[in-house]
Scaffold this motif. Structure first.
Motif, PDB file in Angstrom:
ATOM      1  N   LEU B  67       0.827  -1.208   0.000  1.00 36.95           N
ATOM      2  CA  LEU B  67       0.000   0.000   0.000  1.00 36.95           C
ATOM      3  C   LEU B  67       0.864   1.262   0.000  1.00 36.95           C
ATOM      4  N   CYS B  68       1.936   1.213   0.796  1.00 39.61           N
ATOM      5  CA  CYS B  68       2.766   2.407   0.989  1.00 39.61           C
ATOM      6  C   CYS B  68       3.424   2.899  -0.304  1.00 39.61           C
ATOM      7  N   ARG B  69       3.623   2.000  -1.242  1.00 37.94           N
ATOM      8  CA  ARG B  69       4.278   2.409  -2.491  1.00 37.94           C
ATOM      9  C   ARG B  69       3.482   3.485  -3.227  1.00 37.94           C
ATOM     10  N   GLY B  70       2.156   3.382  -3.139  1.00 34.84           N
ATOM     11  CA  GLY B  70       1.324   4.338  -3.870  1.00 34.84           C
ATOM     12  C   GLY B  70       0.661   5.367  -2.991  1.00 34.84           C
ATOM     13  N   LEU B  71       1.188   5.519  -1.777  1.00 33.65           N
ATOM     14  CA  LEU B  71       0.527   6.370  -0.792  1.00 33.65           C
ATOM     15  C   LEU B  71       1.428   7.529  -0.379  1.00 33.65           C
ATOM     16  N   LEU B  93      17.111  10.077   0.076  1.00 36.14           N
ATOM     17  CA  LEU B  93      16.708   8.887   0.809  1.00 36.14           C
ATOM     18  C   LEU B  93      15.351   8.390   0.303  1.00 36.14           C
ATOM     19  N   LEU B  94      14.432   9.332   0.056  1.00 37.76           N
ATOM     20  CA  LEU B  94      13.108   8.950  -0.456  1.00 37.76           C
ATOM     21  C   LEU B  94      13.233   8.313  -1.840  1.00 37.76           C
ATOM     22  N   ARG B  95      14.149   8.824  -2.621  1.00 37.68           N
ATOM     23  CA  ARG B  95      14.370   8.260  -3.954  1.00 37.68           C
ATOM     24  C   ARG B  95      14.754   6.779  -3.843  1.00 37.68           C
ATOM     25  N   SER B  96      15.611   6.536  -2.855  1.00 40.50           N
ATOM     26  CA  SER B  96      16.057   5.179  -2.631  1.00 40.50           C
ATOM     27  C   SER B  96      14.919   4.296  -2.094  1.00 40.50           C
ATOM     28  N   ILE B  97      14.180   4.848  -1.130  1.00 37.25           N
ATOM     29  CA  ILE B  97      13.097   4.075  -0.504  1.00 37.25           C
ATOM     30  C   ILE B  97      12.033   3.691  -1.532  1.00 37.25           C
ATOM     31  N   TYR B  98      11.671   4.657  -2.382  1.00 35.06           N
ATOM     32  CA  TYR B  98      10.595   4.399  -3.346  1.00 35.06           C
ATOM     33  C   TYR B  98      11.124   3.944  -4.714  1.00 35.06           C
ATOM     34  N   GLN B  99      12.432   3.772  -4.780  1.00 35.29           N
ATOM     35  CA  GLN B  99      13.081   3.310  -6.030  1.00 35.29           C
ATOM     36  C   GLN B  99      12.646   4.158  -7.226  1.00 35.29           C
ATOM     37  N   ILE B 100      12.824   5.466  -7.092  1.00 35.10           N
ATOM     38  CA  ILE B 100      12.413   6.381  -8.156  1.00 35.10           C
ATOM     39  C   ILE B 100      13.546   6.513  -9.174  1.00 35.10           C
ATOM     40  N   ASN B 101      13.187   6.458 -10.430  1.00 33.77           N
ATOM     41  CA  ASN B 101      14.150   6.631 -11.511  1.00 33.77           C
ATOM     42  C   ASN B 101      14.849   7.992 -11.374  1.00 33.77           C
ATOM     43  N   LYS B 102      16.168   8.010 -11.557  1.00 33.81           N
ATOM     44  CA  LYS B 102      16.973   9.216 -11.287  1.00 33.81           C
ATOM     45  C   LYS B 102      16.498  10.423 -12.107  1.00 33.81           C
ATOM     46  N   ASP B 106      14.943  13.785 -10.545  1.00 34.78           N
ATOM     47  CA  ASP B 106      15.549  15.112 -10.727  1.00 34.78           C
ATOM     48  C   ASP B 106      14.519  16.108 -11.243  1.00 34.78           C
ATOM     49  N   GLN B 107      13.735  15.648 -12.194  1.00 33.22           N
ATOM     50  CA  GLN B 107      12.716  16.511 -12.801  1.00 33.22           C
ATOM     51  C   GLN B 107      11.652  16.902 -11.762  1.00 33.22           C
ATOM     52  N   ASP B 108      11.169  15.909 -11.011  1.00 41.48           N
ATOM     53  CA  ASP B 108      10.114  16.173 -10.022  1.00 41.48           C
ATOM     54  C   ASP B 108      10.631  17.014  -8.857  1.00 41.48           C
ATOM     55  N   TYR B 109      11.865  16.726  -8.422  1.00 42.90           N
ATOM     56  CA  TYR B 109      12.423  17.498  -7.312  1.00 42.90           C
ATOM     57  C   TYR B 109      12.558  18.960  -7.714  1.00 42.90           C
ATOM     58  N   ILE B 144       6.739  13.382  -3.912  1.00 38.31           N
ATOM     59  CA  ILE B 144       7.887  13.105  -4.771  1.00 38.31           C
ATOM     60  C   ILE B 144       7.797  11.746  -5.479  1.00 38.31           C
ATOM     61  N   HIS B 145       7.119  10.778  -4.871  1.00 39.22           N
ATOM     62  CA  HIS B 145       7.047   9.447  -5.507  1.00 39.22           C
ATOM     63  C   HIS B 145       5.770   9.289  -6.332  1.00 39.22           C
ATOM     64  N   ARG B 146       5.110  10.412  -6.638  1.00 39.44           N
ATOM     65  CA  ARG B 146       3.875  10.431  -7.427  1.00 39.44           C
ATOM     66  C   ARG B 146       2.860   9.413  -6.918  1.00 39.44           C
TER      67      ARG B 146
END
Lengths: 269, 309
Positions: B67-71, B93-102, B106-109, B144-146
């Motif tokens: 659930l947390c992946r999309g929350l 750290l959030l990028r790592s936790i949610y495995q966000i593409n670099k 960068d674009q979203d941040y 940040i993780h959409r």
């Protein structure tokens, strides 16, 4: 290990190091304070033993060797288990809820988001210092077998103490506050562990071997390397099983932790 | 997106609600009505004593990790950021936790930090930020993780007007992309501006779920009209008015908008006289809360009275 897990560990570690060592002089002084605080107790014992010679047949350097294992294992353990030691505070601050709301293992986050480096450097540094002072003066042959034994036994000691913290953290879920239990079952028992357990009353020995098994952290490993006569009153098997005790205790504590998580209630309501 | 079926927990009593995807729902009610409990149940931090909950098709307390992946969540009592780390360090750290593409990260941040106004704070440790600055960063961290679902407890507390507007814009934009948001707020103007639906909680009971207009009509249907007329006073005997006062050539009318409309009143008045000035006051969303509180007090007083007897 997955690369993102490794990346996360690196990011967490970087953050922790930055936080603890941001003010270098303060970090140095804090670590030194821990070192001196713990060393004071050792100095008292040192001077006492200078007067009396031995304690239960253990001379001053053998005692220092016993202490060195206790401090070294704590110094290593606290790098990984600070989050469990301070679990009650993490719950009260809402930090544990934050971990729950992230798609990562809870224990992983608890372990890697905090490390008490002052305690690690203070205790670990004292452990190494005591080892350096005593290891060459107690008649241990530092051959490959003994070195391997020492390394495995340190790992076992770390796991035993980590398991105690994990168990207390799990109990915290039911009791909400376990500082008194931690004081009673960890810190007080640890004070006994600085001495050969054979000098204590039978009840304390039973406690140190079977309830809070600090005897496997330093007494039995030291006995394997030193072979003191008081070992005769304990099964010889105990000399070899510290890593197994550590693994079994940790797995049992982990099982209890996983089970207890079902009963966790969020704070703030 | 969120389904509550007869859910009870703490003050919440047999609450049922279905929030479809893409809605922005304002969860309103007086303090202690159960709003935070509702959000904590929806994200699995609390387990219901009774009833069933489905969030994004999952059972929140049992399928937490998935659930947390999309929350995306923001609670007043749960710290989002590591205080010791810098703003950008926290996002790494959030990028790592949610495995966000670099690249996407960068674009979203860049976009979030620019729009929410924390681009210049990137290298500052979080503990050095003011409450408002920290809140801007926290909102960015929640987005940040959409996530597909946002649960926000008082998200704009401590924000200045610029940051509030940026936040509203972001939520509206993301809503067009399918984001579902449930937020609590004591700022009824904010709820009016932002939310497509409103869920009203009163002392743990779910009283209503619908649009703002519907909720106002149901709970505070009383509109007020003030008229200044030229010439003779109109005869309004036939209208179902609740209150009618006259002061020289000024009239003050209160009426239930479910029974009679402003147009009907004006039509009758202009048939008889000339209107110089007219002012209509429709109830605000805040009036709903005030009215519920007043009713609760009255109920409590009545219970006290009965108990004493």
């Amino acid at each position: 290990m997955k690369s993102d897990t490794l990346h996360m560990m690196l990011v967490y570690t970087k953050t922790i190091m930055k936080a603890w060592f941001q003010y270098r002089s303060n970090a140095l002084l804090s670590s030194l304070t821990v070192f001196l605080r713990e060393a004071t107790g050792i100095v008292v014992i040192y001077f006492t033993l200078l007067k009396f010679g031995t304690l239960g047949g253990w001379n001053i350097y053998e005692m220092l060797f016993l202490f060195s294992l206790l401090f070294l294992t704590y110094g290593i353990m606290i790098i990984f288990f600070t989050g469990l030691r301070d679990f009650g505070k993490t719950v009260r601050d809402g930090g544990f809820d934050r971990f729950i709301l992230r798609p990562r293992g809870l224990l992983f986050q608890l372990i890697f988001t905090n490390a008490d480096w002052f305690a690690a450097v203070g205790h670990g540094g004292l452990g190494i210092a005591l080892f350096l002072i005593s290891a060459g003066r107690v008649g241990i042959q530092w051959n490959a077998v003994n070195i391997l034994y020492y390394l495995f036994t340190v790992m076992g000691g770390v796991l035993i103490q980590g398991a105690i913290f994990l168990l207390l953290a799990a109990l915290n879920i039911y009791l909400l506050e376990t500082n008194s239990l931690k004081e009673l079952f960890y810190w007080n028992m640890r004070k006994f562990a600085g001495y050969p357990i054979s000098i204590f009353h039978k009840a304390i020995q039973v406690c140190m071997i079977y309830v809070v098994p600090f005897a496997f952290v330093n007494y039995f490993p030291a006995q394997y390397l030193l072979r003191k006569p008081d070992m005769a009153q304990y099964p010889q098997l105990y000399l070899y099983i510290t890593p197994i005790v550590g693994i079994v205790m940790y797995l049992a504590a982990y099982g209890f932790w996983k089970y207890s998580l079902k009963f966790y209630k969020s704070s703030g309501n | 997106m969120i389904i509550f079926e007869n859910v009870s927990k703490f003050i919440l009593n047999s609450v049922s609600i279905h929030v479809p995807q893409g809605e922005t729902v304002g969860l309103i009610g007086a303090s202690g009505a159960g709003k935070t409990t509702f959000l904590k149940l929806a994200c699995g931090l609390l387990k219901p004593s009774n009833g069933r909950i489905y969030t994004m098709g999952l059972k929140p307390a049992l399928e937490q990790k998935e659930l947390c992946r999309g929350l995306g969540v923001l609670f007043a009592d749960i710290p989002v950021l590591q205080k010791e780390d810098t703003v950008v360090g926290n996002f790494e750290l959030l990028r790592s936790i949610y495995q966000i593409n670099k690249d996407r990260f960068d674009q979203d941040y860049h976009e979030l930090s620019d729009r929410l106004g924390f681009v210049l704070l990137s290298d500052r440790p979080v503990r050095d930020l003011s409450l408002g600055q920290r809140r801007r960063v926290e909102i960015g961290a929640a987005l940040i993780h959409r996530p597909g679902l946002l649960l926000l407890d008082e998200p704009t507390a401590g924000l200045d007007e610029n940051a509030k507007q940026a936040f509203y814009e972001l939520i509206r934009e993301r809503r067009r992309e399918g984001l579902t948001t449930i937020l609590t707020s004591h700022d009824m103007e904010e709820i009016s501006k932002l939310c497509s639906r409103i869920a009203l909680l009163d002392q743990g009971k779910h009283l209503y779920y619908g649009t703002e207009e519907q909720i106002k009509k149901r709970f505070t249907p009383m509109d007020t009209m003030q008229l200044e007329v030229e010439g003779r006073l109109p005869d309004l005997e036939d209208l179902p008015l609740v209150r009618y006062t006259v002061d020289e050539n000024r009239l003050s009318l209160s009426y239930d908008s479910n029974c009679v409309t402003a147009a009907e009143i004006v039509k009758l008045v202009v048939q008889q006289t000339v209107i110089k000035k007219m002012k209509i006051r429709k109830p605000e969303l805040a009036d709903v809360i005030v009215r519920l509180k007043t009713n609760d007090k009255a109920e409590n007083l009545s219970v006290d009275h009965e108990e004493r007897e």
